[in-house]
Enzyme design. Structure first.
Site, PDB file in Angstrom:
ATOM      1  N   LYS A  48       0.817  -1.210   0.000  1.00  0.00           N
ATOM      2  CA  LYS A  48       0.000   0.000   0.000  1.00  0.00           C
ATOM      3  C   LYS A  48       0.854   1.265   0.000  1.00  0.00           C
ATOM      4  CE  LYS A  48      -4.383  -1.477   2.001  1.00  0.00           C
ATOM      5  NZ  LYS A  48      -5.354  -1.226   3.076  1.00  0.00           N
TER       6      LYS A  48
ATOM      7  N   LYS B 291      -8.960  -9.136 -10.339  1.00  0.00           N
ATOM      8  CA  LYS B 291     -10.001  -9.188  -9.318  1.00  0.00           C
ATOM      9  C   LYS B 291     -11.150  -8.249  -9.663  1.00  0.00           C
ATOM     10  CE  LYS B 291      -9.429  -9.371  -4.515  1.00  0.00           C
ATOM     11  NZ  LYS B 291      -8.684  -9.229  -3.266  1.00  0.00           N
TER      12      LYS B 291
ATOM     13  N   LYS C 278     -14.019  -2.216  -7.394  1.00  0.00           N
ATOM     14  CA  LYS C 278     -14.824  -1.005  -7.565  1.00  0.00           C
ATOM     15  C   LYS C 278     -14.024   0.073  -8.285  1.00  0.00           C
ATOM     16  CE  LYS C 278     -13.487   1.694  -3.665  1.00  0.00           C
ATOM     17  NZ  LYS C 278     -13.799   2.958  -3.050  1.00  0.00           N
TER      18      LYS C 278
END
Ligand code: TRP
Length: 341
Positions: free
Chosen positions: A111, A194, A197
């Site tokens: 991240k 995957k 959104k």
């Protein structure tokens, strides 16, 4: 007594991946455990969140849980920031966990990316807050996907070190709960990515609030391949072999979605559709998806128009969570040596 704690990030635009990967599994845990389901807004702000969007996403995730069948009168549904004990215990755990432990966390490295000097301190300490979430309630079991296993391992290390350092048995060592074969839901347009959104095209995902027409259109246009559907002999010990999946990622994604929604083993699904055309399979899959998601989406839409109901559930859940946490936090503060009123 066995107590489950699970957290979910407040992200908007919930889709089939969120439903099959997390929320639906929680519904089935309610029978055997006392459950706390938490929308982790404190975790969310470890990366920038627009305040209005954060509020909306927190309500949307809570609505999705309620609409999916989580019983907020028997179990506890709340958002993390309403219970100050999470932040309080996290501070203590900041002082228990070692830098070396956090340095090994792979999710932080992913991240934070290349520029870790610019990552928030909160993103680094994220796993300590997660440990606090679970241990604030002496949670014994935590349903986790692959991506959170390492964080739960750290939670166990923190519980152990706290107990050792102070010579107490305050915290249980929480167990991971692996729920059947995890359903990894992939994009409808590219079976190697995957479902997400953040994918620009809405055609790549089925949203939890999509109506029958959208679901039908997205399934019909989902990428497929020219071959007929495989039969059960494609499986190896009941599972799809990696090589087979790589050869036909879209086919196995759709079949996996069908198996999850129908709650059937993959072998039974392949038995059912062996040699079938995609067009036939897609029509059956559409009906199933509409039947499974339709009522949930409708209830979410109804709750979205009535935020007072969701807010009341969260407020009441937080009140009950505070009541469970208070004596545990008192015990911890006493062990640490803080003077209490
Ligand atoms: N870190 C989890 C995730 O991103 C969310 C989470 C926060 C959580 N606290 C938790 C999960 C406690 C399980 C238990 O998915």
């Amino acid at each position: 007594m066995n107590r489950i704690f699970s957290g979910v990030q407040p992200t908007g635009n919930l889709h089939l991946g969120n439903y099959l990967g997390a929320i639906r599994n929680w519904v089935s845990l309610q029978r055997d455990y006392e459950c706390l389901f938490c929308v982790v807004d404190l975790h969310a702000i470890t990366v920038w969140q627009d305040p209005a969007q954060l509020r909306a996403s927190t309500r949307e995730v809570a609505a999705a849980m309620i609409a999916s069948g989580i019983d907020a009168s028997k179990h506890i549904v709340f958002n993390q920031s309403q219970v100050s004990g999470h932040a309080e215990l996290a501070w203590i755990f900041n002082c228990v966990a070692r830098l070396g432990w956090l340095d090994r966390m792979t999710q932080f490295k992913e991240k934070a990316g290349k520029d870790k000097e610019r990552a928030s301190v909160g993103l680094y300490a994220y796993p300590n807050l997660m440990a606090a979430d679970i241990l604030l309630y002496k949670g014994t079991h935590v349903p986790v996907g692959e991506d959170q296993k390492q964080h739960l391992e750290l939670t166990r290390d923190i519980a152990q070190k706290f107990n050792n350092d102070f010579g107490v048995e305050v915290f249980p060592i929480p167990q991971p709960l692996i729920l059947g074969a995890a359903t990894r839901v992939m994009s409808l347009r590219d079976g190697t990515r995957k479902m997400s959104k953040s994918e620009p095209s809405d055609m790549t995902r089925i949203n939890m609030t999509d109506g029958p027409d959208d679901i039908a259109k997205k399934v019909r246009k989902a990428t497929s391949d020219p071959d007929l559907l495989p039969g059960p002999d494609a499986l190896d010990a009941g599972a799809v072999p990696e090589a087979a999946r790589q050869a036909r990622p879209e086919a196995y994604n759709l079949l996996g979605i069908y198996a999850a929604l129908a709650d059937k083993p993959m072998a039974a699904v392949l038995e059912e559709f062996a040699g079938a055309q995609f067009s036939h399979f897609k029509a059956v899959l559409t009906d199933l998806a509409v039947a499974a998601l339709g009522p949930i989406g409708q209830e979410m839409t109804r709750l979205a128009a009535d935020p007072g109901t969701v807010d009341a559930v969260l407020r009441e859940g937080a009140e009950r969570a505070r009541a469970v946490a208070a004596p545990i936090l008192d015990e911890v503060y006493d062990v640490v040596g803080f003077l209490r009123p």
